[in-house]
Each structure stands twice: as structure tokens, then as C-alpha cells.
Design an enzyme around this catalytic site. Structure first.
Site, PDB file in Angstrom:
ATOM      1  N   THR A 224       0.746  -1.294  -0.064  1.00 26.84           N
ATOM      2  CA  THR A 224       0.070   0.049   0.055  1.00 26.84           C
ATOM      3  C   THR A 224       1.004   1.058   0.044  1.00 26.84           C
ATOM      4  O   THR A 224       1.962   1.112   0.486  1.00 26.84           O
ATOM      5  CB  THR A 224      -0.685  -0.035   1.313  1.00 26.84           C
ATOM      6  OG1 THR A 224      -1.830  -0.982   1.076  1.00 26.84           O
ATOM      7  CG2 THR A 224      -1.448   1.310   1.630  1.00 26.84           C
ATOM      8  N   ASP A 255      -8.600  -2.146   4.099  1.00 27.29           N
ATOM      9  CA  ASP A 255      -8.794  -1.113   5.473  1.00 27.29           C
ATOM     10  C   ASP A 255      -8.511   0.449   4.678  1.00 27.29           C
ATOM     11  O   ASP A 255      -8.776   1.399   5.244  1.00 27.29           O
ATOM     12  CB  ASP A 255      -7.687  -1.471   6.382  1.00 27.29           C
ATOM     13  CG  ASP A 255      -6.192  -1.413   5.707  1.00 27.29           C
ATOM     14  OD1 ASP A 255      -6.141  -2.140   4.838  1.00 27.29           O
ATOM     15  OD2 ASP A 255      -5.462  -0.845   6.658  1.00 27.29           O
ATOM     16  N   THR A 275      -0.736   0.222   6.775  1.00 20.01           N
ATOM     17  CA  THR A 275      -0.405  -0.796   5.790  1.00 20.01           C
ATOM     18  C   THR A 275      -0.234  -2.319   6.518  1.00 20.01           C
ATOM     19  O   THR A 275       0.081  -2.320   7.521  1.00 20.01           O
ATOM     20  CB  THR A 275       0.848  -0.440   5.076  1.00 20.01           C
ATOM     21  OG1 THR A 275       1.228  -1.445   3.926  1.00 20.01           O
ATOM     22  CG2 THR A 275       2.005  -0.103   5.839  1.00 20.01           C
ATOM     23  N   GLY A 276      -0.629  -3.001   5.619  1.00 16.33           N
ATOM     24  CA  GLY A 276      -0.749  -4.439   6.252  1.00 16.33           C
ATOM     25  C   GLY A 276      -2.015  -5.294   5.937  1.00 16.33           C
ATOM     26  O   GLY A 276      -2.756  -4.982   5.152  1.00 16.33           O
TER      27      GLY A 276
HETATM   28  N1  ASP Z   1      -3.623  -2.913   3.911  1.00 15.51           N
HETATM   29  C1  ASP Z   1      -3.908  -3.184   2.349  1.00 15.51           C
HETATM   30  C2  ASP Z   1      -4.899  -4.007   2.034  1.00 15.51           C
HETATM   31  O1  ASP Z   1      -5.535  -4.875   2.894  1.00 15.51           O
HETATM   32  C3  ASP Z   1      -2.751  -4.054   1.990  1.00 15.51           C
HETATM   33  C4  ASP Z   1      -1.351  -3.642   2.264  1.00 15.51           C
HETATM   34  O2  ASP Z   1      -1.223  -2.386   3.109  1.00 15.51           O
HETATM   35  O3  ASP Z   1      -0.498  -4.433   2.258  1.00 15.51           O
HETATM   36  O4  ASP Z   1      -5.751  -3.738   1.191  1.00 15.51           O
END
Ligand code: ASP
Length: 356
Positions: A224, A255, A275-276
Site C-alpha cells: 500500500t 482497510d 499498511t498491512g
Molecule cells: N492494507 C492493504 C489491504 O489490505 C494491503 C497492504 O497494506 O499491504 O488492502
């Protein structure tokens, strides 16, 4: 099902690498690397900018010098775009949008051009922006043709009368407002396509008998981009944009566009971009938690951010966030082995980091 996919990918990764819990418990000092906490509580005076390009298991051993240079240069260009606006007296909204647009146009990051693929081989993007002064917010989800989703999120905030729009309706609104739309082909990158093939092959092996182990990294799975800023008028803003998670079901929304989860800004407290593993950040209402801990418990920014991230981790989620408060304090915690990140330090110096 998606949760199961992610869990499986995580298991595969864990099986072949040190446990993430161990990685996060390992002291950065012991590993000879710079602790993220060294970056905390930097005072930039009246303006400040922090960005991220995704958190996950980012291994030095897998990173070529050329690749690392490309990531660093993307982050530096994003900082430059945002900081120039702040320096000229521009708004934190303009600065975060500009920084995120640079990362959306860079194929190395999972947003805009470099977005990952869904299970049916399409790209679907989510984004949100929030104005800490008015608590106005704009969010878009499941976009397939918008070149820069963050700018459409901003238009939703300013012109639609709504907070959140998705899919075809959001794209019709984009068209009406002259926002650049592109063919899905624009979002094709070989690397993201290969990641989809790898994850789908791993899925197949999971359902078969003793299949061969396929190593899935976080780079394959998700990513992200985001920015948070404080402008000279004391206004905070947050912006986040993503292609989501590889192999997600069409229609899955993470999210990033959920106000209070992946994106939040409030002049009374802070601005946050996360992010995550999106599902966990939504369930933990991570972004708003940082703000609420500051507002209702009087916690300092760093502690609030750490506490919110620990809540995500307790649910089983990994990732990180960036946050800035109204005094210009910044924090960039993550519970993975790396997070692409950068901030403008004292004297306008650009600091870009990747590993723990
Ligand atoms: N948070 C992002 C999502 O779930 C993905 C990421 O940040 O790696 O869409």
C-alpha cells in the site's frame, strides 16, 4: 476464503523463514540496524511529512542493489513532491495527495500502476483521503480504470456529497469530473502477474496431497502507499492508496479506504495511514484508535500508535502505520521485518528507510 488464502500464504512464509514474532522481538541494536524508534519525536517545526510504501517481510538478502535504489528513489520523489507543497505554504491535503500520486505512478508499489491482481486477473484499487481540520473524508473502492485513485477520493470528498463511492458509480463520477481513466492493461506488470500465478499455485497445492512448498513473500501478497502531513496552518491530513491483496476476491475492500481503519486525520490529535493485513486493521479500527488514545487517554503519539498496532497484532494481523501529530511529532511503527518509509527530518532532510 480470502482470509484463508492469506493465512496459508503466511504459513508458507513462516515455514521457510524465522517467525515474524521472533523478527519483531529481535532488537534492532542486536542486528546492527537502526531502530525505528530513533526516528520518533522529530520536530520539524511547523510542517511535517511522513510516507510509506507498504510493510511486510522485506528481506535484505532478496533485495538487489538496483531494486533497492528504485524503491528509495520512488520514496524520495514522493517526499519531494509533498514537501515542496508544504514548503511553499500549501495544504497538507495537497501535499499528501501529491506524494501518494507519485507512488501510484511508480510500478514498484502496490497502488495505481503497480497494483496487484485479483483472483480473476483484474486490478481493483481502493483509496482514501481525510482532512483533519473539518473531518471531511473521501474514499473510493474497487476501481478498475482510475489512474490515480487518490485524486478521485479527494473529488469524492469535495464534490460528491458522499464520503465513499465504489466500482462503476465511482468511475462514472470520475468521468463526469474529467479524472483520467485508463484501460486495465495499464495496470499490468509482469511481477504482479507472476505473484498471482505463484499464490494460485500454492493454493492448488494446499488442496492436494503433499505438494511442493512454494515460498510466498509479503511482496507477493500485498502492499500500500500512504502519506500524512502537517501544514504551516496546523492542519493535518492523511492519504492512503492500494491495489489491495493479491488473489483477493473481486469486490474485496481492504482497510485503506475505510475511514478510521487505514486512514484517519483529526487536527485535535493526529493523522494516520496504515499498511498491512487489511482485514485486521479494519477490525481493530486502527487509525481511529491512535487518535482516540491521544484524545481520550492523553497518550503521546508514539504510544498511541504502538498500542493500536499491538491491537492489530493480537488479532493476528501484521503491518505498520505512519502518523504525525499537530506538533509535528512523527512515528512509523511496524511489526514486520520491513516497511518502505520516509519522512522529512530536521532541516528538511529526506530520510528513507526500508528495514528494521
Ligand atoms: N492494507 C492493504 C489491504 O489490505 C494491503 C497492504 O497494506 O499491504 O488492502
Amino acid at each position: 476464503m480470502l482470509g484463508a488464502n492469506c493465512f496459508f500464504a503466511f504459513l508458507l512464509f513462516s515455514a521457510a523463514s524465522p517467525a515474524l514474532a521472533q523478527e519483531s522481538a529481535q532488537s534492532p541494536a542486536a542486528s546492527g540496524e537502526k531502530a525505528p524508534d530513533d526516528q520518533l519525536h522529530m520536530q520539524t517545526g511547523r510542517i511535517g511529512l511522513v510516507i510509506h510504501g507498504g510493510a511486510g517481510t522485506i528481506e535484505r538478502s532478496k533485495m538487489t542493489p538496483q531494486r533497492e535504489r528504485q524503491y528509495r528513489s520512488g520514496l524520495e520523489r514522493a517526499l519531494a513532491a509533498g514537501y515542496e507543497i508544504l514548503k511553499q505554504g500549501g495544504s497538507s491535503l495537497d501535499a499528501t495527495e501529491a506524494a501518494v500520486r507519485v507512488l501510484e505512478d511508480d510500478p514498484h508499489f502496490n497502488a495505481g500502476k503497480g497494483s496487484v491482481f485479483t483472483s480473476v486477473g483484474t486490478n481493483e484499487m481502493d483509496a482514501a483521503i481525510m482532512d483533519g481540520k473539518t473531518l471531511s473524508a473521501g474514499a473510493v473502492a474497487s476501481l478498475k480504470h482510475v489512474k490515480n485513485p487518490i485524486s478521485l477520493a479527494r473529488l469524492v470528498m469535495q464534490k460528491s456529497g458522499h464520503v465513499m463511492m465504489d466500482g462503476e458509480g465511482a468511475e462514472a463520477f470520475a468521468r463526469e469530473n474529467g479524472v483520467e481513466l485508463v484501460d486495465q492493461k495499464y495496470f499490468f506488470t509482469q511481477e504482479r502477474w507472476d505473484a498471482l500465478q505463484k499464490i494460485q499455485a500454492a493454493e492448488k497445492h494446499r488442496t492436494g496431497a503433499a505438494g511442493k512448498r512454494i515460498l510466498i513473500t509479503d511482496e507477493d501478497r500485498h502492499g500500500t502507499v500512504g502519506a500524512v502531513a502537517l501544514d504551516k496552518n496546523g492542519n493535518l491530513a492523511a492519504a492512503t492508496s492500494t491495489g489491495g491483496t493479491t488473489n483477493k476476491r473481486p469486490g474485496r475492500v481492504g482497510d485503506s479506504p475505510v475511514v478510521g481503519a487505514g486512514t484517519y486525520a483529526n487536527n485535535a490529535t493526529c493523522a494516520v495511514s496504515a499498511t498491512g493485513d487489511g482485514e485486521y486493521f479494519i477490525r481493530a479500527t486502527a487509525g481511529h484508535d491512535v487518535s482516540a488514545l491521544m484524545e481520550y487517554r492523553g497518550m503521546p503519539l508514539k504510544e498511541g500508535a504502538q498500542t493500536a498496532l499491538e491491537k492489530v497484532a493480537k488479532l493476528g494481523g501484521t503491518g505498520g502505520l505512519i502518523a504525525i501529530d499537530r506538533e509535528g511529532n512523527m512515528t512509523l511503527p511496524f511489526n514486520t521485518s520491513g516497511m518502505y518509509r520516509g519522512y522529512v527530518g530536521l532541516n528538511g532532510k529526506f530520510i528513507v528507510e526500508i528495514y528494521q
